[in-house]
Scaffold this motif. Structure first.
Motif: not given
Length: 129
Positions: A30-31, A33-36, A39-40, A43, A74, A78, A81
């Motif tokens: 998840f971390r 993915g959050w850098r993309e 994805f943010r 979300v 989502l 992921l 990514s």
């Protein structure tokens, strides 16, 4: 390398330790993915759409379907990514198979978004007509 020195130490873990370490690996996913940015953004949409599903849906089945389509976007993002990261690890040079893999992942994301939009539009149409 012998049988007592596995490449993947997760294979030796059992029981709750295995579950705990698997959960930590997922959190790291998840971390990553959050850098993309995509994805943010998805979300952010999910934060609005999941609670809205309880207002739009007329039954638990409709609510579940609305939430499931959002979560599906989502999940596919992921996976896309992950494909892109694996391709980028191979090398930065252009290759037709690398391009095809990235394009296929992108197409999967688009289809999941179109499915989500279609289901939500149908539910909203039904609610307001």
């Amino acid at each position: 390398m012998n049988g007592s020195d596995p490449v993947n130490p997760q294979a030796l873990r059992r029981g709750i330790r295995r579950v705990w370490h698997a959960a930590l690996i997922s959190v790291n996913g998840f971390r990553a993915g959050w850098r993309e940015a995509a994805f943010r953004e998805e979300v952010a949409c999910a934060v609005v759409m999941v609670p809205a599903a309880f207002w739009v849906g007329r039954s638990w089945v409709e609510v579940a379907l609305l939430v499931a389509t959002v979560v599906l976007v989502l999940i596919v993002e992921l996976l896309n990514s992950a494909i892109e990261a694996a391709i980028d690890r191979i090398g930065p040079e252009w290759h037709s198979l690398s391009k095809a893999a990235k394009d296929l992942g992108s197409a999967a994301v688009l289809l999941s978004i179109l499915l989500c939009v279609g289901v939500w539009l149908a539910a909203l149409w039904q609610k307001f007509t």
